[in-house]
Write an enzyme that holds these catalytic residues in place. Structure first.
Site, PDB file in Angstrom:
ATOM      1  N   HIS A   1      -6.372 -52.495  34.554  1.00  0.00           N
ATOM      2  CA  HIS A   1      -6.908 -52.364  33.197  1.00  0.00           C
ATOM      3  C   HIS A   1      -6.931 -53.685  32.424  1.00  0.00           C
ATOM      4  O   HIS A   1      -7.506 -53.747  31.332  1.00  0.00           O
ATOM      5  CB  HIS A   1      -6.095 -51.351  32.388  1.00  0.00           C
ATOM      6  CG  HIS A   1      -6.187 -49.950  32.903  1.00  0.00           C
ATOM      7  ND1 HIS A   1      -7.395 -49.312  33.118  1.00  0.00           N
ATOM      8  CD2 HIS A   1      -5.222 -49.061  33.269  1.00  0.00           C
ATOM      9  CE1 HIS A   1      -7.157 -48.087  33.587  1.00  0.00           C
ATOM     10  NE2 HIS A   1      -5.859 -47.916  33.700  1.00  0.00           N
TER      11      HIS A   1
ATOM     12  N   HIS B   1      -7.935 -43.354  36.602  1.00  0.00           N
ATOM     13  CA  HIS B   1      -8.528 -44.012  35.434  1.00  0.00           C
ATOM     14  C   HIS B   1      -9.505 -45.106  35.877  1.00  0.00           C
ATOM     15  O   HIS B   1      -9.312 -45.735  36.923  1.00  0.00           O
ATOM     16  CB  HIS B   1      -7.422 -44.659  34.575  1.00  0.00           C
ATOM     17  CG  HIS B   1      -6.376 -43.695  34.110  1.00  0.00           C
ATOM     18  ND1 HIS B   1      -5.175 -43.521  34.767  1.00  0.00           N
ATOM     19  CD2 HIS B   1      -6.366 -42.842  33.060  1.00  0.00           C
ATOM     20  CE1 HIS B   1      -4.456 -42.606  34.126  1.00  0.00           C
ATOM     21  NE2 HIS B   1      -5.154 -42.170  33.097  1.00  0.00           N
TER      22      HIS B   1
HETATM   23 ZN   LIG Z   1      -4.312 -44.667  36.347  1.00  0.00          ZN
END
Ligand SMILES: [Zn+2]
Length: 308
Positions: free
Chosen positions: A122, A161
């Site tokens: 991320h 994600h």
């Molecule tokens: Zn994740």
């Protein structure tokens, strides 16, 4: 050849606030699950600023270092926290993935897993987020090309994600093809199929909250692998997040441990055919401790079975 395994006790010194899902215990249960596994074990070396700046500006790297307090934790955003040991822990992730690339390219190991934390996928060019400080897998991919002479690589991210940070870091690099599957809707909200990279080098596969592991594997077979194969990669990187597991508290997908075995099997078979079996995998998410331990062990079993 063996499967290489990179980790470091410094990664236990990245301490998050009580109740935070990205906790020290994640690495401890992985260590227990792999205690008897037949692996070539290495301490992840400390990454260098030169390696981190393959993806991030130097002032971002120094800003992360300076943000780490002498005591307690501070919040960089609602999810992402640093303590005294966080910079060093994250740099073990950077150094670990670069060393894993070396190990595989030097023929010391067929493939490798880096079990370091904080995770990385991320972290954007100048923004820490989603528990992540440095874009570890993208740094590994750029290291393989800039420092080790590979021409093209692929990164597959099966964390539940979206790998928004990796996408940001590879967006303009036609040598890297990045494929990310993610539950949608889900944080961070990006990862639509329409996000394709500056060179058509990003593939996003949004998954309905009811999607199964079989749905993901069908998409690999029918859509993703043909495009990855056409890229003619020299190495496969995996952002291995196990938070699509049914028991995970952060998402709704219901993948089983067996499905992580099957997904890893498909990825290793792809690498055997197209990348000379060269695979470097790095830990991303996975927050139910027993499910994480079982899934990482399953992932490692497959890596081992492909190490010849
Ligand atoms: Zn994740």
């Amino acid at each position: 050849m063996p499967t290489a395994y990179f980790t470091h006790t410094d990664c236990l010194d990245h301490i998050t606030p009580d109740g935070h899902p990205e906790q020290v215990a994640r690495l401890r249960v992985i260590e227990q699950a792999l205690a008897d596994a037949d692996l070539a074990r290495f301490n992840a070396p400390l990454g260098t600023v030169e390696q981190a700046t393959l993806c991030h500006p130097a002032d971002y790297v120094s800003k992360i270092q300076a943000a780490c307090p002498d005591q307690g934790t501070i919040s960089l955003d609602g999810d992402t926290h640093v303590c005294q040991g966080s910079y060093t822990a994250a740099m073990r992730g950077v150094g670990g993935i670069c060393a894993a690339v070396d190990t595989v390219l030097d023929g010391t190991a067929q493939n490798a897993l880096c079990a370091t934390r904080p995770p990385g996928h991320h972290a954007e060019t100048q923004t820490p987020m989603g528990f992540c400080l440095f874009g570890t897998v993208a740094i590994g991919a750029k290291y393989a090309m800039e420092m080790r002479g590979l021409s093209r690589v692929v990164i597959v991210d099966f964390d539940v994600h979206h790998g928004n940070g990796t996408q940001d870091l590879v967006w303009n690099d036609p040598r890297i093809m990045f494929a990310s599957s993610q539950q949608m809707p889900l944080w961070p909200g990006s990862g639509y199929a329409s996000e394709t990279g500056a060179h058509d080098n990003v593939i996003n596969l949004p998954l309905d909250p009811n999607a199964t592991g079989a749905d993901l594997m069908d998409a690999y077979t029918n859509d993703i692998f043909p495009r990855l194969a056409a890229h003619k990669p020299d190495m496969l990187f995996i952002s291995a997040g196990f938070d699509a597991h049914a028991d995970d508290p952060l998402a709704n997908l219901n993948f089983t441990t067996d499905e992580f075995t099957q997904i890893t099997e498909m990825l290793c078979a792809f690498a055997d055919t197209h990348c000379g079996g060269r695979v470097v995998s790095t830990l991303e998410g996975g927050y139910d401790l027993p499910a994480l331990a079982d899934s990482v062990a399953a992932h490692v079993n497959v890596l081992r079975s492909h190490a010849k």
